[in-house]
Each structure stands twice: as C-alpha cells, then as structure tokens.
Enzyme design. Structure first.
Site, PDB file in Angstrom:
ATOM      1  N   SER A 125       0.720  -1.132  -0.028  1.00  0.00           N
ATOM      2  CA  SER A 125       0.068  -0.105   0.006  1.00  0.00           C
ATOM      3  C   SER A 125       0.857   1.154   0.038  1.00  0.00           C
ATOM      4  O   SER A 125       1.895   1.438   0.466  1.00  0.00           O
ATOM      5  CB  SER A 125      -0.904  -0.156   1.177  1.00  0.00           C
ATOM      6  OG  SER A 125      -1.444   1.068   1.483  1.00  0.00           O
ATOM      7  N   TYR A 159      -2.706  -0.700  10.353  1.00  0.00           N
ATOM      8  CA  TYR A 159      -2.669  -1.277   9.204  1.00  0.00           C
ATOM      9  C   TYR A 159      -1.483  -1.206   8.134  1.00  0.00           C
ATOM     10  O   TYR A 159      -1.075  -2.083   7.601  1.00  0.00           O
ATOM     11  CB  TYR A 159      -4.072  -0.761   8.543  1.00  0.00           C
ATOM     12  CG  TYR A 159      -3.972  -1.059   6.908  1.00  0.00           C
ATOM     13  CD1 TYR A 159      -4.484  -2.402   6.409  1.00  0.00           C
ATOM     14  CD2 TYR A 159      -3.788  -0.090   5.961  1.00  0.00           C
ATOM     15  CE1 TYR A 159      -4.392  -2.569   5.095  1.00  0.00           C
ATOM     16  CE2 TYR A 159      -3.774  -0.497   4.807  1.00  0.00           C
ATOM     17  CZ  TYR A 159      -3.979  -1.668   4.163  1.00  0.00           C
ATOM     18  OH  TYR A 159      -4.150  -2.050   2.986  1.00  0.00           O
ATOM     19  N   LYS A 170       1.727  -3.709   6.499  1.00  0.00           N
ATOM     20  CA  LYS A 170       1.993  -4.013   5.077  1.00  0.00           C
ATOM     21  C   LYS A 170       3.539  -3.736   5.067  1.00  0.00           C
ATOM     22  O   LYS A 170       4.336  -4.415   4.290  1.00  0.00           O
ATOM     23  CB  LYS A 170       1.427  -2.844   4.316  1.00  0.00           C
ATOM     24  CG  LYS A 170       0.000  -3.160   4.183  1.00  0.00           C
ATOM     25  CD  LYS A 170      -0.445  -4.211   3.191  1.00  0.00           C
ATOM     26  CE  LYS A 170      -1.845  -4.786   3.102  1.00  0.00           C
ATOM     27  NZ  LYS A 170      -1.911  -5.985   2.419  1.00  0.00           N
TER      28      LYS A 170
HETATM   29  N1  LIG Z   1      -8.612  -1.260  -1.134  1.00  0.00           N
HETATM   30  C1  LIG Z   1      -7.700  -0.585  -1.196  1.00  0.00           C
HETATM   31  O1  LIG Z   1      -7.645   0.774  -1.175  1.00  0.00           O
HETATM   32  C2  LIG Z   1      -6.385  -1.051  -0.967  1.00  0.00           C
HETATM   33  C3  LIG Z   1      -5.108  -0.065  -1.024  1.00  0.00           C
HETATM   34  C4  LIG Z   1      -3.836  -0.646  -0.878  1.00  0.00           C
HETATM   35  C5  LIG Z   1      -3.715  -1.965  -0.918  1.00  0.00           C
HETATM   36  N2  LIG Z   1      -4.657  -2.899  -0.505  1.00  0.00           N
HETATM   37  C6  LIG Z   1      -4.608  -4.416  -0.309  1.00  0.00           C
HETATM   38  O2  LIG Z   1      -5.183  -4.941  -1.239  1.00  0.00           O
HETATM   39  C7  LIG Z   1      -5.745  -6.257  -0.725  1.00  0.00           C
HETATM   40  C8  LIG Z   1      -7.045  -6.222  -1.192  1.00  0.00           C
HETATM   41  O3  LIG Z   1      -7.785  -5.287  -0.621  1.00  0.00           O
HETATM   42  P1  LIG Z   1      -9.314  -5.221  -0.865  1.00  0.00           P
HETATM   43  O4  LIG Z   1     -10.079  -3.538  -0.906  1.00  0.00           O
HETATM   44  O5  LIG Z   1      -9.774  -6.199  -2.137  1.00  0.00           O
HETATM   45  O6  LIG Z   1      -9.956  -5.681   0.487  1.00  0.00           O
HETATM   46  P2  LIG Z   1     -11.156  -6.857   0.735  1.00  0.00           P
HETATM   47  O7  LIG Z   1     -11.449  -6.900   2.315  1.00  0.00           O
HETATM   48  O8  LIG Z   1     -12.131  -6.685  -0.012  1.00  0.00           O
HETATM   49  O9  LIG Z   1     -10.433  -8.126   0.642  1.00  0.00           O
HETATM   50  C9  LIG Z   1      -9.841  -8.765   1.397  1.00  0.00           C
HETATM   51  C10 LIG Z   1     -10.044 -10.275   1.463  1.00  0.00           C
HETATM   52  O10 LIG Z   1      -9.474 -11.200   2.200  1.00  0.00           O
HETATM   53  C11 LIG Z   1     -10.103 -11.815   2.946  1.00  0.00           C
HETATM   54  N3  LIG Z   1      -9.418 -12.352   4.135  1.00  0.00           N
HETATM   55  C12 LIG Z   1      -9.226 -11.683   5.179  1.00  0.00           C
HETATM   56  N4  LIG Z   1      -8.518 -12.363   6.313  1.00  0.00           N
HETATM   57  C13 LIG Z   1      -8.282 -13.669   5.640  1.00  0.00           C
HETATM   58  C14 LIG Z   1      -7.635 -14.672   6.099  1.00  0.00           C
HETATM   59  N5  LIG Z   1      -6.744 -14.624   7.040  1.00  0.00           N
HETATM   60  N6  LIG Z   1      -7.530 -15.810   5.243  1.00  0.00           N
HETATM   61  C15 LIG Z   1      -8.201 -15.963   4.131  1.00  0.00           C
HETATM   62  N7  LIG Z   1      -8.581 -14.726   3.737  1.00  0.00           N
HETATM   63  C16 LIG Z   1      -8.836 -13.631   4.503  1.00  0.00           C
HETATM   64  C17 LIG Z   1     -11.508 -11.233   3.192  1.00  0.00           C
HETATM   65  O11 LIG Z   1     -12.568 -12.163   3.408  1.00  0.00           O
HETATM   66  C18 LIG Z   1     -11.760 -10.617   2.025  1.00  0.00           C
HETATM   67  O12 LIG Z   1     -12.656 -11.293   0.992  1.00  0.00           O
HETATM   68  C19 LIG Z   1      -5.553  -6.103   0.707  1.00  0.00           C
HETATM   69  O13 LIG Z   1      -4.137  -7.051   1.065  1.00  0.00           O
HETATM   70  C20 LIG Z   1      -5.272  -4.750   1.028  1.00  0.00           C
HETATM   71  O14 LIG Z   1      -4.354  -4.434   2.027  1.00  0.00           O
HETATM   72  C21 LIG Z   1      -6.016  -2.407  -0.892  1.00  0.00           C
END
Ligand SMILES: NC(=O)c1ccc[n+]([C@@H]2O[C@H](COP(=O)([O-])OP(=O)(O)OC[C@H]3O[C@@H](n4cnc5c(N)ncnc54)[C@H](O)[C@@H]3O)[C@@H](O)[C@H]2O)c1
Length: 334
Positions: free
Chosen positions: A117, A141, A145
């Site tokens: 991130s 959070y 990362k």
């Molecule tokens: N959305 C953003 O703005 C953003 C920005 C930078 C980085 N990210 C990173 O991208 C990735 C996806 O983000 P997103 O927005 O799709 O989030 P999201 O919450 O929609 O997806 C995360 C998924 O991980 C699953 N999950 C959580 N813990 C788990 C575990 N222990 N075992 C198995 N599954 C598990 C959840 O059920 C969910 O479906 C994440 O790693 C997040 O940190 C997101």
C-alpha cells in the site's frame, strides 16, 4: 497460467480474478469470507479457509500442482479499525502471512505477488513518491504492510521465495461488467462515501481533514481504476521471472498508480461533474491514522511491467456510480 489468489472474494481480488480469466488464465480462490462476499467468488475454483492454515495450503497445491504463482491479497484492511484492534491486524496480516509464505516455499510454489500500500510512504513535499523514498506508516494497518514487505524481502534473500511487491495507490470503481465493487454496508473509502451521499443514503459527504499542507488543504491521493489495477497483476504474473531477472534481485517493489495526484476537493468536483448534481458536503478533522497522502511516480511500473493506466478518473467515478446502482442485486443489501 493457474494463479492462487488469496482474498479472491474481496473487492480487488475478485476483480483481479476476472482480469486473469479475461487474459486466458485460471484463478484459484482462497478466502475465509471474513469480509468478502460469497457472491464475488462466482463459479471459480474456491477454497473457503484461512491463509494461516498450512494443511489447507498443502491441499490446494496438491489438488492444483500446476499453480504458477500466488497473488496474496487476503488481509484486514480498515485503517480506523486497525487503530482499535491492533492484535487482530498483526495476527491476521503479519503472523498468518508468514505461515503462508513459508508453506508456499516449502511446497515449491515460490512466486508471490503481494498487495502492499502507498499508505506506507512518509509525507513528501511534492507528494510524488518513488519506491526508494522513506517510509513512515501512520497506522497499525499500514505498519502490517511494511512488515510483510520486509518479511518477503528477507525471505526472498534467504530462500527460494521470490516476491513482487505492488504498492497500490487508491483503487476505485468496478469491473467493466459490474460484477464486483465496494461491498461494505458503510464504505470507509472516500468514493464509497461520496456515492452514498449522492444517492441520499447519508446526509452529506464528510471531508476529513481540511487543514493539510496540500494545494487546497484536503488529502491528496492517486485514484487508480480497479480494472487497470487488476490488469497490472496480470502483467506481473505473466512477466514474473523476467521482472526479477531485469532487476537482478529476488524481490522488487513497484508502485501501481496513475502518476497524478487528486485532492479530495478535486475528487468531489470531478464526481459532481460525472453525477451531474452537487453533493452535500460537511467538514471534519482527519480520522485516526489518516495520512496527508501521495501520488505514484510510475516510471518503474512502465519499465518493468510495461503497464500504465488506461482509464480516467471520470471513467472510475462513472463505474463506481453504476456499481452503486447494481450492487443490491448482487449483494442482497443496499
Ligand atoms: N482497497 C484499497 O484501497 C487498498 C489499497 C492498498 C492495498 N490494498 C490491499 O489489497 C488487498 C485487497 O484489498 P481489498 O480492498 O480487495 O480488500 P477486501 O477486504 O475486499 O479483500 C480482502 C479479502 O481477504 C479475505 N481475508 C481476510 N483475512 C483472511 C484470512 N486470514 N484468510 C483468508 N482470507 C482472508 C477477506 O474475506 C476478503 O475477501 C489487501 O491486502 C489490501 O491491504 C487495498
């Protein structure tokens, strides 16, 4: 190629699974459904379970020995919640990922593409950040990362594990067929909040932080269309070995953004332009863990992935609005 996608029931994971399919690849989804909705899995190969469950990882690989790489997206992701529940964030994001990486290495599946991130970056005067810039994560959070990046870099240096770390900027919008998007009932993301205010589901859109050192006092971000972001993953898995060969290292960090910074007030103006009406606005201090922001220097993603964004901010806003209209049909709630 066959690609294991942890967190593949989530917002970015399900969109990436779709982009992989569109490019002729097969995603294998591993998700605990902690937050991601079952509906986003669709008819894909799916294992419901936890990334920290080593026996499950072994079973997935036994049943799919042709997995070429893992895209590790599963995580807890809500910044204010991470301030309140640091144990859950360090355990689920850091400790469980450590088990996942070690198990993937043990079963001979060393290629890991990791969702990191831009919230890791320290605030920089002109807000444009390159991968080598100093980091100063502002929330538990973001710190998870940073720790996972470090774990991957250290494990890649010492073992067969190989890592491409993608630092996402701010994904918004939906896939082109509106099959998935933001699913939280009360989305914490800025655009989700804007859509709710525009659709009358909340009284106003609250700008959190109006006294920041940006051109108009509001936070600056690099909003990247989630479909473009999903395609960056396809590029990265397709070129995985070539990328690491080119950099001559077992791991690399790559920014994934548009290369342009947009303030919250600018986002609101663009949103109102696409929406065709004003949105009621209120102002409040920053939330715990909120950062001033940054936008991506995109030289490295262009050079290593031969990737750049194709869709505009307005495309992404239109897509998010269209998803706002459609999501009840898919999720079963407003
Ligand atoms: N959305 C953003 O703005 C953003 C920005 C930078 C980085 N990210 C990173 O991208 C990735 C996806 O983000 P997103 O927005 O799709 O989030 P999201 O919450 O929609 O997806 C995360 C998924 O991980 C699953 N999950 C959580 N813990 C788990 C575990 N222990 N075992 C198995 N599954 C598990 C959840 O059920 C969910 O479906 C994440 O790693 C997040 O940190 C997101």
């Amino acid at each position: 190629m066959k690609i294991l996608v942890t967190g593949g029931a989530g917002y970015i994971g399900s969109t990436t699974a779709k982009a992989l399919e569109a490019a002729g690849h097969t995603p294998v989804i591993l998700d605990s459904l902690l937050t991601g909705p079952q509906a986003f899995v669709r008819d894909r190969i799916f294992y419901e379970g936890d990334i920290g469950d080593r026996s499950l990882i072994r079973r997935v690989v036994d049943e799919h020995p042709d997995i070429d790489a893992t895209i590790h997206m599963a995580a807890r992701i809500v910044v204010p919640e991470s301030v309140e529940k640091p144990y859950d964030y360090y355990k689920d994001n850091v400790a469980k990922s450590l088990e996942l990486f070690d198990e993937l290495n043990a079963v001979g599946k060393p290629r890991v593409l990791f969702s990191s991130s831009a919230s890791l970056y320290a605030t920089k005067e002109n807000f444009e950040v390159v991968e080598s810039d100093p980091l100063a994560p502002q929330s538990p959070y973001a710190r998870t990362k940073g720790m996972m990046e470090q774990i991957l870099i250290d494990m890649a240096a010492a073992t067969d594990l190989r890592a491409i770390i993608l630092r996402y900027f701010n994904p918004i919008g939906s896939d082109p067929d509106l099959e998935s998007g933001i699913y939280a009932k009360e989305p914490s993301h800025v655009l989700g909040q804007l859509v709710m205010a525009a659709r009358g589901q909340k009284d106003s859109f609250t700008i959190t932080g109006t006294d920041l050192p940006t051109r108009d006092g509001t936070g600056i971000r690099d909003y990247v269309h989630v479909w473009d972001l999903a395609k960056a993953h396809v590029r990265a898995v397709e070129r995985f070995d070539a990328v690491l060969e080119q950099v001559g290292a077992p791991s690399v960090v790559i920014n994934v953004g548009t290369g342009s910074g947009v303030t919250v007030r600018e986002l609101v103006a663009a949103f109102e332009g696409v929406f065709g009406r004003d949105v009621p606005i209120s102002e409040a201090p920053p939330r715990p863990g909120d950062a001033v922001g940054a936008f991506a220097n995109v030289d490295r993603s262009a050079e290593l992935l031969d990737w750049h964004t194709e869709l505009s901010l307005e495309d992404a806003i239109a897509s998010a609005l269209a998803w706002g209209e459609k999501r009840q049909e898919i999720l079963g709630y407003e």
